[in-house]
Design a protein around this motif. Structure first.
Motif, mmCIF file in Angstrom:
data_model
loop_
_atom_site.group_PDB
_atom_site.id
_atom_site.type_symbol
_atom_site.label_atom_id
_atom_site.label_comp_id
_atom_site.label_asym_id
_atom_site.label_seq_id
_atom_site.Cartn_x
_atom_site.Cartn_y
_atom_site.Cartn_z
ATOM 1 N N THR A 167 0.919 -1.332 0.010
ATOM 2 C CA THR A 167 -0.077 -0.063 -0.022
ATOM 3 C C THR A 167 0.964 1.403 -0.093
ATOM 4 O O THR A 167 2.139 1.020 -0.105
ATOM 5 C CB THR A 167 -0.725 0.006 1.310
ATOM 6 O OG1 THR A 167 -0.156 0.168 2.389
ATOM 7 C CG2 THR A 167 -1.628 -1.286 1.252
ATOM 8 N N SER A 188 -0.380 0.812 -12.084
ATOM 9 C CA SER A 188 -1.221 -0.428 -11.956
ATOM 10 C C SER A 188 -1.548 -0.950 -13.221
ATOM 11 O O SER A 188 -1.596 -0.358 -14.249
ATOM 12 C CB SER A 188 -2.570 0.198 -11.438
ATOM 13 O OG SER A 188 -3.778 -0.704 -11.611
ATOM 14 N N SER A 210 -8.938 -2.010 -12.636
ATOM 15 C CA SER A 210 -7.772 -1.484 -12.157
ATOM 16 C C SER A 210 -7.349 -2.589 -10.987
ATOM 17 O O SER A 210 -8.111 -2.534 -10.189
ATOM 18 C CB SER A 210 -7.559 -0.144 -11.817
ATOM 19 O OG SER A 210 -6.350 0.145 -11.278
ATOM 20 N N ASP A 211 -6.505 -3.311 -11.132
ATOM 21 C CA ASP A 211 -5.922 -4.357 -10.394
ATOM 22 C C ASP A 211 -7.163 -5.102 -9.938
ATOM 23 O O ASP A 211 -7.065 -5.325 -8.545
ATOM 24 C CB ASP A 211 -5.281 -3.572 -9.174
ATOM 25 C CG ASP A 211 -3.992 -2.841 -9.853
ATOM 26 O OD1 ASP A 211 -3.379 -3.372 -10.737
ATOM 27 O OD2 ASP A 211 -3.731 -1.656 -9.292
ATOM 28 N N GLY A 213 -10.228 -4.424 -9.483
ATOM 29 C CA GLY A 213 -11.258 -3.714 -9.194
ATOM 30 C C GLY A 213 -11.771 -2.641 -10.305
ATOM 31 O O GLY A 213 -11.127 -2.368 -11.034
ATOM 32 N N TYR A 252 -17.077 -6.984 -8.057
ATOM 33 C CA TYR A 252 -15.912 -6.306 -8.156
ATOM 34 C C TYR A 252 -15.678 -5.357 -6.813
ATOM 35 O O TYR A 252 -16.658 -4.624 -6.534
ATOM 36 C CB TYR A 252 -15.465 -5.570 -9.415
ATOM 37 C CG TYR A 252 -15.259 -6.083 -10.456
ATOM 38 C CD1 TYR A 252 -14.024 -6.807 -10.913
ATOM 39 C CD2 TYR A 252 -16.376 -6.206 -11.367
ATOM 40 C CE1 TYR A 252 -14.008 -7.374 -12.084
ATOM 41 C CE2 TYR A 252 -16.154 -6.935 -12.762
ATOM 42 C CZ TYR A 252 -15.024 -7.520 -12.927
ATOM 43 O OH TYR A 252 -15.018 -8.137 -14.047
ATOM 44 N N ASP A 253 -14.430 -5.260 -6.093
ATOM 45 C CA ASP A 253 -14.170 -4.331 -5.082
ATOM 46 C C ASP A 253 -14.080 -2.971 -6.030
ATOM 47 O O ASP A 253 -13.596 -2.967 -7.111
ATOM 48 C CB ASP A 253 -13.123 -4.628 -4.241
ATOM 49 C CG ASP A 253 -13.370 -5.792 -3.215
ATOM 50 O OD1 ASP A 253 -14.423 -5.823 -3.004
ATOM 51 O OD2 ASP A 253 -12.556 -6.454 -2.916
ATOM 52 N N THR A 255 -11.227 -0.368 -6.330
ATOM 53 C CA THR A 255 -9.533 -0.313 -6.101
ATOM 54 C C THR A 255 -9.021 0.799 -6.442
ATOM 55 O O THR A 255 -7.866 0.941 -5.929
ATOM 56 C CB THR A 255 -8.986 -1.750 -6.723
ATOM 57 O OG1 THR A 255 -9.353 -1.337 -8.127
ATOM 58 C CG2 THR A 255 -9.501 -2.826 -6.233
ATOM 59 N N LEU A 273 -5.604 4.933 -3.224
ATOM 60 C CA LEU A 273 -5.777 3.365 -3.445
ATOM 61 C C LEU A 273 -7.033 3.149 -2.514
ATOM 62 O O LEU A 273 -7.431 1.910 -2.396
ATOM 63 C CB LEU A 273 -4.679 2.514 -3.142
ATOM 64 C CG LEU A 273 -3.551 2.809 -4.028
ATOM 65 C CD1 LEU A 273 -2.381 1.863 -3.773
ATOM 66 C CD2 LEU A 273 -4.099 2.045 -5.532
ATOM 67 N N SER A 274 -7.427 4.075 -1.695
ATOM 68 C CA SER A 274 -8.525 3.772 -0.768
ATOM 69 C C SER A 274 -9.637 4.782 -1.257
ATOM 70 O O SER A 274 -9.516 5.459 -2.214
ATOM 71 C CB SER A 274 -8.485 4.425 0.724
ATOM 72 O OG SER A 274 -8.056 5.640 0.549
#
Length: 2044
Positions: A167, A188, A210-211, A213, A252-253, A255, A273-274
């Motif tokens: 992170t 990413s 992206s990654d 998510g 999906y989350d 991300t 990233l949050s």
């Protein structure tokens, strides 16, 4: 890692090097930005797609100086981090280097710590424990370690880091661990998916992933969309949106959030990233990947047709375009792939398009493998044309498209498909390609009419299975290699017949070997072996398979392309020790090949090499091997192994890439300043001629002063020479020799620094006094080591008996050699030569510097001087070369300053005179002075002393007193003279003439000599100063002493010779011009004066005059008498006197005209009788002499002893009886000897009384006659006649005691105006006609009141003015309450003037508070008290106030007074303390009157507003006379505003101030510029406090504004004035700058450095400092320079002893108006350079380079070259400046070989770029020329041989080696002998074993001069010419005449051949040897032998001596004369066994 933290981080498989690393760290999870908060795992479950890239932050460092100002590189400064200092705990060089690199510098020079500067206390300590070591690091794509600010691959313990759990916290922690501030970014992986979650490509709107998510749309813009599309490889975005559109989004989350980009590049983006989002914000994105094909009209077309490729509306350039690129683009457009592609400018429409895409490089047929560029460097000649193919359409009989399950016509690219080779496998493959499961059935034929509508577009569809694939193997091979190609037949049921064909027919047998192979499991392989001679180009072979079950005509052909590639090596030339890259370029390759590298010892190991495959583009691939510099030390053959991708690893091609390592060394680096020089770099180990350029620090070598020459390549060696003009050889210069090997691109080069070291030689101690022991020296500065120094004169080397040479020691680049010369040789100027041979040079390479021993002599002059005179003595220095320092001494020490004035004199033509001016008080005795001469170039201790004797004599004068007109003698006595002096006499007009004078020199005796001058009496008439000129015998005539002998002439005159009869008399004789009191006696004709009646008095002497007086008793004064005054001068003997007659003349005086009336014009007289001549008569009264304005005295004329004098008296003086004195002074007497006679003027008067009467009153007037001697007759008259009786009553009155009154009574009716009555008095003693009339004026007066206006509270006066009054009246004052009381009121009568009288009442100010009426009572003085008049006088009270009293100095000012309570307009005037206001500078204005108020304003010119001034506002009320006024002081308070702190250095923080002086209270001050009021952000205004009439306001100006002169306005508003009344004062913030000049100087030279202050307003104070404090006085001499036009230069003269290293001086500028603490410091670096010479040994006739290396130079210097005949000319020389690098510059002089024929001294002249051309240094670079000749070069084959090379002109033993074309001579067959060096000659011999002497061999004699490195040599070819000797015609019949020969073959020129037998040389009588000529390498020698000798076999020896060898070096060949028995035929011809018959002549 020691950084502050991360800037960013990303991850992915981005660089090829990642595969070289293991993954060593995973699961790095941190809860904060500190490593202590992190957990991690040393095992991992990752691949390199998750490798972390990290960007650390460590940017906030700076350096400041002792003032807190930011500084740059090169200066030691205080380290600042985030606004505070850095503690030294754990701080190391690594820390310092890291921080310096962080700030953008190369690294640290030095660091220290401590509390050194006061400013440190202003900072907090913000950083500690800076320890730079870590297990983390960042590397770039080459694996090289990088620092902060660059995205790099994160390495931990030698491996990469996986991104699981990684992170921002992880990135920050690791960045801080590495010493950075934190992370900047990490990347990413992005992708797009459709609604099913399947990945999609361009031009389709998809969900952005992206990654793993989704991406939230916060801050998402078009820039964000563009950046992400480009990150995925597309051109950019078409559109984007967001929302919750598809059900899959919930899988999906989220991300990624907050994607904010400032441009369309990902590097400009920030993100988080949050997130704080829901799926309603998910981003959907459509990227642009738009391709199309158009025809020649621009219309879009589809598959199967060649079209112009269009991308985003423009064409595509073919750079890097390959088949992979074509396939990828066709598939991107939805086709199956490409059929063909080409490029070119084919269609006119191409010009309608821009080029929008370039560099499309793909590693496979998928677009995701492609890279590209949206910019281009192409034109339309590179446009791509592309044809794609597509299978997938079935149509019915109507041409309509159908689907599965229906038999249809197969369409491909708009046409039909032919059934050749079509099988069920073909049908399966096509169905599957169209998306079906497979074929159901297929057939062929012409079944439907529509078929004719189509072209046939596809044929030979042959498939080996149900997939579309045909493969060939072994098709990639290297050009020229033996090749095998194969075709593999799979699915065959039995062995097929396979044949091979080319386009020209079946394969022929001779070059090919076809192999059928065997059948196994349905597979059969046929291989064709192709001979390497045929493998030259790509060739398509056909593998024809005829299945055994098929007839021969049924076969299949498969194309097997033998693709031929070639491999070439590049980058094969590199400098030793450099990081090197070598490459092999594979051309003609069809796809990326596998390339490995090997050496002779095996595969390339990993630790020292980095090999990169390179990218494949357009059939070309490059593989590069990066070799660590530690391995680049010798030539190495690397093997580039290419394995084509389709071949097994065992089939490869190897290409040798030779890493050829060359070395570059610098030579010719030592040269004398100012010499023409050459520097060289010698490249050894080079394979061919390299391109060599030269550079300095400022760029490539310019053409005018530097001439680079490449040199020739020979035997792996190449020399490049830079010829440097001597004008550039003035300081050490680093030149760069840039070598670019011929096979390398220009950007791949090596730089070698060649330092041109410049030394200088200066001469000192060259000035010495004749006959002294002398030392002369030469100082060599800038030398690199101790040099050999010898001394010479014009006759040769210095001999040992009179000279002592001392080399001196070498220290810090300086060496001094001193030559001590015996005094016996110091008798004339001598030029010595100081020969310097630098230690690295051979003896013959030297520089000569002339040291002139200048011999001077000193003589003394002016040694004879008069005592007490101001004296000058001199010493004359002859033969001096320049002004010497001369001091004077006595026996007690140096001459003190207060009594002496030494003058150096001026230098001219080798002569200098120094004069010592001696104060007269010291010239009192003989004194020996020492004249000490110190020549300017010598130290103070080396001087010469010469004695100059000051001889003092004295001169006194005698016989100086003589009477006027007498014969006189005067003398001068000379005492203390050394011998008879020449004495002459002079006057002020010149030498004494002969006719009137008789000079006598007198004689000399015992130091005394007297000279007398006899003067004729006719010349004795006035005081005369004669000059006694004494010329001492040893002095020139012009150097003499003059003594004044005053011939004092006195005179005697008689005075008081006229005296009145009977008076006591004094007569005198006055002696004038006497020098002292004389003796005076008196005589008469009867003898000396008797004592009873005559009293003589000597008188006193004063100022040259003496008076003797004789008092004569009055009883004797009755007749004229002659007296004698005898004068005897005190200094003369008594017999020398003078007599003067003084005549006492007696006269008488009587008076006449003594009666006159008062006020009348009168005349009185006195008559003088018995006078001898006209006397002077004056008149006197009791108060003194008669003045000229009222009297007119008349002398009258003299006649017969009588003279009358008359005095006319003005009537105004005739007012009382007056006794006048008639003073008679005889003309020859002074005023004090006179006679006075009284003449009485009797005056009577008539006065009028009771003449004042008030108008209209009854009046009486009277006339009173006083001083009358008896009753006079009085009558009265008016202007009309006698008085009538009716109105006037006259009364005579009576006479009593000289007084008589007459009265006239006048009726009141007549009293209305002034009337003049006449009272006529006729005195009784006078005749009637002599009367006097007296006017009695009946004066009628009036009374008016004045002065009624007065200022309130003032002391006031009011007045009544009585007009028409004739005399003062009695006036009293009253008020309504009675008479004026005394205590507050003071009445004053006033004075009477011109009929007017004013009475004034002074009123106390306490009463002046309201208007008051006063009464003025007038009583005329002649009237009784009851006769008075009363007049009311109103005291009107007004007030006056002052305004506008505060004004700035020099301003135009107005002040005012306001009058209130005034009754009418008042007259107002203005005054100062000096009187009324003048008109030119002050303008008063009355103002207007209104309602009792009036204002008067005074405008004051600015020129008067310079100090506080009290002005008086004088108010005169209109009814008052001017004298009655009120004065009100209006104080014009003048303040001044001055500017301070107005001078400041550019860019400094500045304060300017205005000081207000003379202000009465605190003023309001504001500041302005030309653009308006001062704004707050850059300025700080401070008012200052008010104290003692002074107030200061300060404006602090931010340094960013201090960049040019700025006028600020200080606006002062005085507190008592309205805001609009202000003064503006300009405060000029004068910004100056300081620049540096003259900072470059040669080591050991006298140097001046300067700072030029520009923009300064007046001369500034400049001081100089070093880091140890202020500049001391002994070695440094600062000079302020002069100020002109805002520019001032201060120069610091630095003694040469201090010029030995770079020194930073500080030029401190203190502007004159600033306090000392307000200064600016500018560093002036005195850069010291040195010059050395190198490369001075060269072979005769060779192209030569000599060089001088300048070290310590700061920038490229100008270097020129010279010889003894002048500057180097262009046609034979090539001057090259060399390049400047690291303070070193080399200049090389390339000398044409035609000039390299003798030793030559060149001068390398260095002129530093910042100095004028005249300031240079010359350094001698000796080009020593040696020659090499070869000997013993001719030898017989098979003999033991010696060859030699003789080196002549060599300075010391050289290293000689021998070589052949194959390399150095090996030991086993050769014996090289060096020989010894003697007198410049050395011979080296090579003994060659006979086994090697079998053919001509060129040996190389390599001479390496001892002072040069081995690589700098000369090669001379010594040809070992091997000849052979064979014998011919050796068979002859006994007794015959015979000839034998030896034939010499391979001989180079005609050899000497002799013949011998075993008994010795062939004798002449029986033999005839014939040499013949040499032709084409062959020579024959024939020996004709007499037949008598031909009787047995005889061995003759043919001795060959080659022409170039000495006789002892020969070869002997045996020629056997074989005698045999013979027969003759019938013709008596010789019968040979070899032929039938031959004549001997034919045989030979």
């Amino acid at each position: 890692m020691g950084y502050f933290g991360q800037m960013s981080w990303t991850f992915g498989n981005k660089w090829g090097i990642q595969s070289n690393y293991d993954i060593t760290l995973d699961d790095v999870s941190c809860s904060s930005g500190e490593w202590s908060s992190c957990t991690f795992s040393l095992s991992n479950n990752c691949d390199h797609s998750k490798d972390v890239f990290l960007h650390c932050d460590g940017t906030d460092f700076s350096l400041v100086d002792s003032h807190g100002d930011t500084i740059g590189a090169g200066i030691l400064g205080l380290l600042i981090s985030n606004g505070g200092t850095v503690c030294d705990d754990y701080f190391t060089d690594y820390s310092a280097n890291a921080i310096c690199r962080k700030m953008g510098y190369f690294g640290q020079m030095s660091w220290t710590f401590g509390n050194k500067w006061g400013i440190q206390s202003n900072y907090d300590i913000t950083l500690d424990d800076v320890s730079c070591s870590s297990d983390f690091s960042l590397v770039d794509s080459h694996g090289d370690t990088i620092g902060a600010g660059i995205l790099g691959l994160l390495i931990s313990d030698g491996g990469t880091v996986c991104h699981d759990y990684f992170t921002d916290y992880s990135a920050d922690a690791i960045c801080r661990e590495m010493g950075y501030f934190g992370q900047m970014s990490w990347t990413s992986d992005f992708s797009l998916v459709d609604s099913h979650g399947d990945t999609i490509g361009a031009n389709i709107l998809g969900l952005l992933i992206s990654d793993g998510g989704t991406v939230c749309d916060d801050y998402f813009t078009g820039y964000s969309a563009d950046a992400i599309c480009r990150q995925m490889g597309y051109f950019g975005q078409v559109s984007w949106t967001s929302g919750n559109k598809w059900g899959i989004q919930s899988n999906y989350d989220i991300t990624l959030d907050d994607v904010s980009c400032s441009s369309g590049e990902w590097s400009s983006c920030t993100f988080s990233l949050s997130n704080n989002c829901g799926h309603s914000k998910d981003v959907f994105l459509q990227c642009d990947g738009d391709f199309s094909l158009v025809d020649s009209h621009g219309d879009t077309i589809g598959a199967g047709i060649l079209g112009l490729l269009i991308s985003n509306g423009g064409t595509v350039c073919h750079d890097y375009f390959t088949d992979y690129s074509a396939d990828a683009i066709c598939r991107e457009m939805g086709y199956m792939g490409q059929m063909t592609w080409t490029s070119g400018n084919k269609w006119g429409i191409q010009s309608n398009y821009d080029i929008t895409l370039d560099d499309v490089s793909c590693s496979s047929g998928e677009w995701s493998s492609c890279t590209f560029s949206l910019s281009n460097n192409c034109d339309h000649s590179k446009d791509v044309f592309l044809q794609c193919y597509q299978i997938g359409d079935l149509v019915d009989s109507h041409g309509d498209t159908i689907g599965a399950g229906i038999l249809g016509l197969l369409i491909s690219d708009g046409g039909t498909v032919c059934d050749d080779y079509f099988t069920k496998d073909s049908a399966d493959a096509i169905c599957r390609e169209m998306g079906y499961f497979g074929r159901m059935s297929w057939t062929s034929g012409n079944k439907w009419g529509i078929q004719s509508n189509y072209d046939i577009t596809l044929d030979d569809v042959s498939c080996s299975s149900g997939e579309w694939n045909v493969e060939s193997v072994n098709i990639e091979v290297k050009k020229g290699s033996h090749a095998t190609i194969s075709c593999i037949i799979t699915g065959i049921t039995e062995i097929a017949t396979v044949t091979w064909r080319t386009s020209t027919g079946p394969v022929p047998a001779e070059k090919f070997t076809p192999v059928q192979g065997s059948h196994s499991a349905g597979t059969q392989t046929s291989t064709l072996a192709v001979d390497g001679t045929l493998v030259t180009e790509d060739t398509a072979y056909t593998c024809r398979v005829t299945s055994g079950s098929l007839p021969d005509s049924n076969f299949s052909d498969t194309s097997v392309n033998l693709n031929v590639y070639d491999v070439e090596s590049v980058y094969t030339e590199v400098k030793k020790g450099s990081y090197a890259t070598i490459s092999c370029i594979i051309t003609g390759i069809t796809g990326t090949a596998a390339v490995t590298w090997r050496t002779s010892t095996g595969s390339v190991p990993a630790e020292k090499f980095t090999h990169v495959q390179g990218s494949y583009s357009a059939g070309t691939q490059k593989s590069t091997l990066a070799v660590d510099g530690t391995l680049v030390n010798k030539d190495t053959a690397y093997t580039c192994r290419v394995t084509s991708g389709s071949l097994p690893d065992s089939i490869f091609s190897d290409t040798t890439v030779n890493l050829n390592v060359y070395d570059v060394e610098s030579v010719n680096t030592e040269v004398k300043k100012g010499s023409y020089t050459t520097i060289s770099c010698i490249i050894t180990g080079i394979t061919e001629t390299a391109v060599v350029t030269w550079r300095t620090s400022t760029g490539p070598v310019p053409g005018d002063k530097l001439v680079p020459t490449q040199g020739r390549h020979s035997a792996g060696t190449q020399t490049s020479t830079l010829a440097v003009d001597g004008t550039l050889v003035n300081e050490d210069t680093a030149y760069t020799c840039r070598v670019t090997s011929g096979s390398l691109p220009d950007s791949n080069f090596s730089d070698t620094t060649v330092n041109l070291n410049v030394y200088d030689v200066e001469s000192v101690n060259t000035e010495v006094k004749k006959g002294s022991y002398a030392m002369i020296s030469c100082i060599i500065t800038g030398i690199t080591e101790t040099s050999a120094v010898t001394w010479r004169t014009s006759t040769g080397p210095v001999p040992g008996d009179k000279f002592t040479p001392v080399q001196g020691s070498y220290s810090a680049g300086t060496q001094t050699s001193t030559l001590a010369v015996d005094g016996t040789l110091v008798n004339e100027d001598t030029a010595y030569t100081c020969r310097v041979t630098s230690g690295s040079l051979p003896d013959s390479n030297f520089s000569d510097t002339t040291v002139n021993l200048n011999v001077y002599d000193v003589e003394s002059v002016n040694t004879e001087v008069k005592k007490g005179s101001y004296a000058t003595i001199s010493c004359i220095i002859t033969g001096i070369t320049e002004t010497a320092a001369v001091t004077w001494r006595t026996s007690t020490g140096p001459v003190p300053a207060e009594k002496f004035t030494p003058v150096q004199g001026s230098y001219s033509a080798g002569t200098q005179t120094s004069t010592l001016a001696i104060h007269g008080t010291l010239v009192n005795e003989d004194t020996a002075y020492t004249c000490r001469v110190t020549s300017g170039s010598l130290p103070d201790s080396n001087f010469s002393d010469t004695t100059v004797n000051l001889k003092v004599y004295d001169v006194e004068s005698v016989n100086t007193e003589v009477k006027k007109g007498s014969y006189a003698t005067i003398s001068c006595i000379i005492n203390g003279i050394t011998e008879t002096a020449a004495v002459t006499w002079r006057t002020s007009t010149g030498p004494v003439p002969a006719e009137k004078f008789t000079p006598v020199k007198g004689s000399y005796s015992a130091g005394t000599q007297t000279s007398t001058l006899a003067v004729d009496g006719t010349l004795v008439n006035e005081d005369t100063a004669y000059t006694c000129r004494v010329t001492s015998g040893s002095l020139p005539d012009s150097n003499f002493s003059d003594t004044t002998v005053n011939l004092n002439v006195y005179d005697v005159e008689s005075v008081n010779t006229e005296v009145k009869i009977g008076f006591y008399a004094t007569i005198s004789c006055i002696i004038t011009g006497i020098t002292e009191t004389a003796t005076v006696t008196w005589r008469t004709s009867t003898g000396p004066v008797p004592g009873d009646k005559l009293v003589p008095t000597q008188g006193s002497y004063s100022d040259g005059t003496q008076t003797s007086t004789l008092k004569v008793d009055g009883t004797l004064v009755n007749e004229d008498t002659a007296y004698t005054c005898r004068v005897t001068s005190g200094s003369l003997p008594d017999s020398n006197f003078s007599d003067t007659i003084v005549n006492l003349n007696v006269y008488d005086v009587e008076s006449v005209n003594t009666e006159v009336k008062k006020g009348s014009y009168a005349m009185i007289s006195c008559i003088i009788t018995g006078i001898t001549e006209t006397s002077a008569v004056t008149w006197r009264t009791s108060t003194g002499p008669v003045q000229g304005d009222k009297f007119t005295p008349v002398q009258g004329s003299y006649s017969a002893g009588t003279q009358t004098s008359t005095l006319a008296v003005d009537g105004t003086l005739v007012n009382e009886d007056t006794a006048y004195t008639c003073r008679v002074t005889s003309g020859s007497l002074p005023d004090s000897n006179f006679s006075d006679t009284t003449v009485n003027l009797n005056v009577y008067d008539v006065e009028s009384v009771n003449t004042e009467v008030k108008k209209g009153s009854y009046a009486t007037i009277s006339c009173i006659i006083t001083g009358i001697t008896g009753t006079a007759a009085v009558t009265w008259r008016t202007s009309t006649g006698p008085v009538p009786g009716d109105k006037l009553v006259p009364t005579q009155g009576s006479y009593s005691d000289g007084r008589q009154t007459s009265t006239l009574a006048v009726d009141g009716t007549l009293v209305n105006e002034d009337t003049a009555y006449t009272c006529r008095v006729t005195s009784g003693s006078l005749p009637d006609s002599n009367f006097s009339d007296t006017t009695v004026n009946l004066n009628v007066y009036d009374v008016e009141s004045v002065n009624t206006e007065v200022k309130e509270g003032s002391y006031a006066t009011i007045s009544c003015i009585i007009t028409g009054i004739t005399e003062t009246a009695a006036v009293t004052w009253r008020t309504s309450t009675g008479p004026v009381p005394a205590e507050k009121l003071t009445p004053v009568k006033g004075s009477y003037s011109a009929g007017t009288q004013t009475s004034t009442l002074a009123v106390d100010g306490t009463l002046v508070n309201e208007d008051t009426a006063y009464t003025c009572r007038v009583t005329s003085g002649s009237l009784p008290d009851s006769n008075f008049s009363d007049t009311t006088v109103n005291l009107n009270v007004y007030d006056v106030e002052s305004v506008n009293t505060e004004v700035k100095k020099g301003s135009y000012a107005t002040i005012s007074c306001i009058i209130t309570g005034i009754t009418e307009t008042a007259a107002v005037t203005w005054r100062t303390s000096t009187g009324p206001v003048p008109g030119d500078k002050l303008v008063p204005t009355q103002g207007s009157y209104s309602d009792g108020r009036q204002t008067s304003t005074l405008a004051v010119d600015g020129t008067l507003v310079n100090e506080d001034t009290a002005y008086t506002c004088r108010v005169t009320s209109g009814s008052l006379p001017d004298s009655n006024f009120s004065d009100t002081t209006v104080n014009l308070n003048v303040y001044d505003v001055e500017s301070v702190n107005t001078e400041v250095k550019k860019g400094s923080y500045a304060t300017i101030s205005c000081i207000i002086t003379g202000i009465t209270e605190t003023a309001a001050v504001t500041w302005r510029t030309s653009t308006g009021p001062v704004s707050a952000e850059k300025f700080t205004t401070v008012q200052g406090s008010y104290s003692a009439e002074t107030q200061t306001s300060t404006l602090a100006v931010d340094g960013t504004l201090v960049n040019e002169d700025t006028a600020y306005t200080c606006r002062v508003t005085s507190g008592s004035l309205p805001d609009s009344n202000f003064s503006d004062t300009t405060v000029n913030l004068n910004v100056y700058d300081v620049e540096l000049v003259n900072t470059e100087v040669k080591k050991g030279s006298y140097a001046t450095i300067s700072c030029i202050i520009t923009g300064i307003t007046e001369t500034a104070a400049v001081t100089w400092r070093t880091n140890t404090g202020p500049v001391p006085g002994d070695k440094l001499v600062p000079t302020q320079g002069s100020y002109s036009d805002g520019r001032q230069t201060s120069t610091l003269a630095v003694d040469g002893t201090l010029v030995n290293e770079d020194t930073a001086y500080t030029c401190r500028v203190t502007s004159g108006s600033l306090p000392d603490s307000n200064f600016s410091d500018t560093t002036v670096n005195l850069n010291v350079y040195d010059v050395e010479s190198v490369n001075t040994e060269v072979k005769k006739g060779s192209y030569a380079t000599i060089s001088c290396i300048i070290t310590g130079i700061t920038e490229t210097a100008a270097v020129t070259w010279r010889t003894s005949t002048g500057p180097v000319s262009a046609e034979k020389f090539t001057t090259v400046q060399g390049s400047y690098s690291a303070e070193t510059q080399t200049s090389t002089l390339a000398v044409d070989g035609t000039l390299v024929n003798e030793d030559t001294a060149y001068t390398c002249r260095v002129t530093s770029g910042s100095l004028p051309d005249s300031n240079f240094s010359d350094t001698t670079v000796n080009l020593n020329v040696y020659d090499v000749e070869s000997v013993n070069t001719e030898v017989k084959k098979g003999s033991y041989a010696t060859i030699s090379c003789i080196i002549t002109g060599i300075t010391e033993t050289a290293a000689v080696t021998w070589r052949t074309s194959t390399g150095p001579v090996p030991a086993e067959k050769f014996t090289p002998v060096q020989g010894s060096h003697s007198s410049g000659t050395q011979t080296s011999t090579l003994a060659v074993d006979g086994t090697l002497v079998n053919e001509d061999t060129a040996y190389t004699c390599r001479v390496t001069s001892g002072s040069l490195p081995d690589s700098n040599f000369s090669d001379t070819t010594v040809n070992l010419n091997v000849y052979d000797v064979e014998s011919v015609i050796t068979e002859v019949k006994k007794g015959s005449y015979a000839m034998i020969s030896c034939i010499i073959t391979g001989i180079t020129e005609t050899a000497a051949v002799t013949w011998r037998t075993s008994t010795g040389p062939v004798s002449a009588e029986k033999f005839t040897p014939v040499q013949e000529r040499h032709s084409a390498g062959t020579q024959t020698s024939t020996l004709a032998i007499d037949g008598t000798l031909v009787n047995e076999d005889t061995a003759y020896t043919c001795r060959v001596t080659s022409g170039s060898l000495p006789d002892s070096n020969f070869s002997d060949t045996t020629v056997n004369l074989n005698v045999y028995g013979m027969f003759f035929n019938a013709n008596n011809n010789f019968q040979s066994p070899y032929s039938n018959s031959i004549q001997l002549t034919e045989l030979f």
